[in-house]
Design a protein around this motif. Sequence first.
Motif, short mmCIF file in Angstrom:
data_model
loop_
_atom_site.label_atom_id
_atom_site.label_comp_id
_atom_site.label_asym_id
_atom_site.label_seq_id
_atom_site.Cartn_x
_atom_site.Cartn_y
_atom_site.Cartn_z
N LYS A 31 13.55 -11.40 -19.63
CA LYS A 31 12.09 -11.88 -18.96
C LYS A 31 10.46 -11.05 -18.88
CE LYS A 31 14.12 -14.19 -15.71
NZ LYS A 31 15.49 -14.37 -16.38
N TYR A 32 10.66 -10.71 -20.87
CA TYR A 32 9.84 -10.11 -21.03
C TYR A 32 8.35 -11.65 -21.74
CZ TYR A 32 12.70 -5.97 -20.19
OH TYR A 32 13.54 -4.77 -20.18
N ALA A 33 7.10 -10.69 -21.34
CA ALA A 33 6.12 -11.24 -22.59
C ALA A 33 6.51 -10.42 -23.88
CB ALA A 33 5.16 -11.69 -22.30
N MET A 34 6.06 -11.07 -24.93
CA MET A 34 6.48 -10.26 -26.08
C MET A 34 5.09 -10.45 -26.37
SD MET A 34 9.25 -8.11 -25.22
CE MET A 34 9.01 -7.13 -27.25
N GLY A 35 4.51 -9.51 -27.27
CA GLY A 35 3.52 -9.26 -28.28
C GLY A 35 3.18 -8.87 -29.79
N TRP A 36 2.49 -8.89 -30.26
CA TRP A 36 2.45 -7.89 -31.51
C TRP A 36 0.61 -8.01 -31.72
CZ3 TRP A 36 6.00 -5.56 -34.69
CH2 TRP A 36 7.31 -5.83 -34.42
N PHE A 37 0.91 -6.78 -32.16
CA PHE A 37 -1.00 -6.52 -32.13
C PHE A 37 -1.06 -6.04 -33.79
CE2 PHE A 37 -3.57 -6.79 -28.16
CZ PHE A 37 -3.01 -7.15 -27.35
N ARG A 38 -1.97 -5.42 -34.39
CA ARG A 38 -2.05 -4.98 -35.41
C ARG A 38 -4.06 -3.68 -35.09
NH1 ARG A 38 -3.20 -9.07 -39.65
NH2 ARG A 38 -5.33 -9.83 -39.22
N GLN A 39 -3.90 -2.81 -35.89
CA GLN A 39 -5.23 -1.83 -36.46
C GLN A 39 -5.42 -1.76 -37.57
OE1 GLN A 39 -4.54 1.43 -33.37
NE2 GLN A 39 -7.21 1.11 -33.18
N ALA A 40 -6.11 -1.76 -38.20
CA ALA A 40 -6.32 -1.53 -39.37
C ALA A 40 -7.72 -0.64 -38.96
CB ALA A 40 -7.67 -2.44 -40.06
N PRO A 41 -7.38 0.79 -40.26
CA PRO A 41 -8.51 1.40 -40.36
C PRO A 41 -9.69 1.40 -40.63
CG PRO A 41 -7.25 1.56 -42.14
CD PRO A 41 -6.85 -0.11 -41.46
N GLY A 42 -10.31 1.89 -38.42
CA GLY A 42 -11.39 2.19 -38.25
C GLY A 42 -11.83 0.89 -37.85
#
Length: 125
Positions: A31-42
């Motif tokens: 029952k969880y919506a899931m996702g992927w995020f990312r963070q590049a330097p700066g």
Amino acid sequence: QVQLVESGGGLVQAGGPLRLSCVASGRAFDKYAMGWFRQAPGKEREIVAAISWSRSSTYYSDTAKDRFTISRDNANNTVYLQMNSLKSEDTAVYYCCADPYGTIMTVRRGQSNYWGQGTRVTVSS
């Protein structure tokens, strides 16, 4: 309380593939919506992909479309991000997130309740 543990990051050559995994603790993963995020330097954290709890809907950012695939295995409380044709600009820390009883929209907005600690992906050119 939900804990998310990502794995699969590492160093890969441009053009190569990599698969990230995220294992979730807790009940009712289906029952969880899931996702992927990312963070590049700066840079700010950005959405990469999201998937509904039923797997009937997915979302991809423009940069992920046609190269990345998000999927989930509800039996094993795991969400995956298959990344192909990697580019140097894909270098970032990738975070898994979970939104119990949420939607793709809430995940896209960064409104997930739970976040993993991230796994680093480095693409060498």
